[in-house]
Design an enzyme around this catalytic site. Sequence first.
Site, mmCIF file in Angstrom:
data_model
loop_
_atom_site.group_PDB
_atom_site.id
_atom_site.type_symbol
_atom_site.label_atom_id
_atom_site.label_comp_id
_atom_site.label_asym_id
_atom_site.label_seq_id
_atom_site.Cartn_x
_atom_site.Cartn_y
_atom_site.Cartn_z
ATOM 1 N N ARG A 4 45.246 45.511 41.149
ATOM 2 C CA ARG A 4 44.998 44.871 39.856
ATOM 3 C C ARG A 4 45.633 45.745 38.781
ATOM 4 O O ARG A 4 46.123 46.834 39.076
ATOM 5 C CB ARG A 4 43.501 44.597 39.592
ATOM 6 N N GLY A 5 45.599 45.259 37.539
ATOM 7 C CA GLY A 5 46.314 45.949 36.474
ATOM 8 C C GLY A 5 47.718 45.345 36.382
ATOM 9 O O GLY A 5 48.397 45.187 37.406
ATOM 10 N N ARG A 43 47.390 34.941 39.860
ATOM 11 C CA ARG A 43 46.511 35.204 38.704
ATOM 12 C C ARG A 43 47.264 34.762 37.448
ATOM 13 O O ARG A 43 48.479 34.979 37.353
ATOM 14 C CB ARG A 43 46.134 36.698 38.593
ATOM 15 N N GLN A 84 35.870 48.465 36.176
ATOM 16 C CA GLN A 84 37.120 49.209 36.401
ATOM 17 C C GLN A 84 37.111 50.557 35.668
ATOM 18 O O GLN A 84 37.773 51.499 36.106
ATOM 19 C CB GLN A 84 38.329 48.391 35.931
ATOM 20 N N ASP A 99 47.478 43.040 29.458
ATOM 21 C CA ASP A 99 48.001 42.193 30.532
ATOM 22 C C ASP A 99 49.102 41.271 30.056
ATOM 23 O O ASP A 99 49.910 40.790 30.843
ATOM 24 C CB ASP A 99 46.866 41.366 31.143
ATOM 25 N N ASN A 117 43.858 41.536 26.910
ATOM 26 C CA ASN A 117 43.439 42.644 27.779
ATOM 27 C C ASN A 117 42.033 42.324 28.290
ATOM 28 O O ASN A 117 41.421 41.312 27.919
ATOM 29 C CB ASN A 117 43.483 43.977 27.015
ATOM 30 N N LYS A 118 41.521 43.207 29.124
ATOM 31 C CA LYS A 118 40.219 43.009 29.764
ATOM 32 C C LYS A 118 39.155 42.587 28.754
ATOM 33 O O LYS A 118 39.102 43.106 27.640
ATOM 34 C CB LYS A 118 39.824 44.305 30.468
HETATM 35 O O1 MRU Z 1 41.394 42.354 35.874
HETATM 36 P P1 MRU Z 1 42.229 43.604 35.926
HETATM 37 O O2 MRU Z 1 41.519 44.789 36.470
HETATM 38 O O3 MRU Z 1 43.565 43.351 36.615
HETATM 39 O O4 MRU Z 1 42.540 43.897 34.417
HETATM 40 C C1 MRU Z 1 43.296 45.034 34.080
HETATM 41 C C2 MRU Z 1 43.351 45.291 32.641
HETATM 42 O O5 MRU Z 1 42.831 44.554 31.840
HETATM 43 C C3 MRU Z 1 44.158 46.460 32.204
HETATM 44 O O6 MRU Z 1 43.653 46.976 31.014
HETATM 45 C C4 MRU Z 1 45.574 45.994 31.939
HETATM 46 O O7 MRU Z 1 46.110 45.372 33.080
HETATM 47 C C5 MRU Z 1 46.437 47.078 31.540
HETATM 48 S S1 MRU Z 1 47.089 47.869 32.978
HETATM 49 C C6 MRU Z 1 48.024 49.148 32.609
#
Ligand code: MRU
Length: 371
Positions: free
Chosen positions: A53-54, A93, A206, A247, A257-258
């Site tokens: 993920r990320g 995704r 996370q 993202d 972002n998250k």
């Molecule tokens: O749902 P995730 O864990 O894939 O979400 C990740 C994030 O929101 C990160 O902050 C984002 O991808 C930046 S990664 C360098």
Amino acid sequence: MAMAQNPNRPIWLHESNRSIQVIDQRLLPHELKILTLSTVDDVVYAICEMVVRGAPLIGVTAAYGVYLAGLSAPENGYASYFEAACQKIKAARPTAVNLAWAVDRVSAAAASASSVETLRRLALAEADAICRMEVDNCRRIGRYGLELIRRIAEKKNGEPVRILTHCNAGWLACVEYGTATAPIYAAHEAGIPIHVWVDETRPLNQGARLTAWELGRAGIPHTVITDNAGGHLMQHRMVDAVMVGTDRTTHTGDVANKIGTYLKALAARDNGIPFYVALPSSTFDWTLEDGVQQIPIEERNPEEVTLVQGLHDGKIFSVRVPPETSPAANYAFDVTPARLVTGFITERGVCNATKESILSLFPDKISKNSN
Ligand code: MRU
């Protein structure tokens, strides 16, 4: 393989060149398990279920996934097989733009192939190139972000610079260094005292699981806080800057972002605290104008909200929190409007959150958004 014992990357190509290996991020920090991905279905599963993920890591995994599609493509009819596999990977995704970007890049690089053998060779070369480029991008983000931290440190008489981060935008989310963590690692290496406030980042934690693990391994002082603590800390002058990843960021400066990032940006603005977003160019969306209206926000399984995972007596367990009869909703991302962003830290330097400033760093993208 030595890397598998103590990996400092979340992904690598197996020495056979026929599969990729990844850290299963669902189990960290309690168990370090390596999974082998050999097929397109393996890759789609790993992205959907957040084994990986990320945003940058999703892109790199997808790039190698396209190469794996080439490996399993038949000699006759490989082009249509390959195209269908690319579409399948892209759909894994919706929010991180790196996914479609990486698939399109590898697919374009392989488009000229006149045999399946050539297609495989071109796809692997491009996936490797993307992987190397993301490592280099993160390293550069670190150097530019270091200067921002240095400026804050100069006013602190040796007191630690206190940075709040959300989710995990570290090497686990990228390939090396991370995006939001790259300036933190660079400052630590430069001897600047740092303390990181780590939002736990519900529902999948996370921050508490991954960012805390990364920072701990690097010896960087940090404290895990609840997602709701940031505003309080900012009001009481306990945060010098917020640094997060993203993202998908529109070329107009809106940041997906998250979930919860937007609330941190609001609190930072109310308290006059700089809010920086670190990203490689692969995370910019050069087509969308209005992030709040146009960026697709992933909604995930509500069980990720109702069940909380943790370690008990040496085993990983899930426990239910709300009543069994209460419905739950799981919005995975939010969008912070450009007006709340102090600046972007990119591989080409730091810019403001405006279309003009972003495009001044990336003039090569201007033709894609002439409005
Ligand atoms: O749902 P995730 O864990 O894939 O979400 C990740 C994030 O929101 C990160 O902050 C984002 O991808 C930046 S990664 C360098």
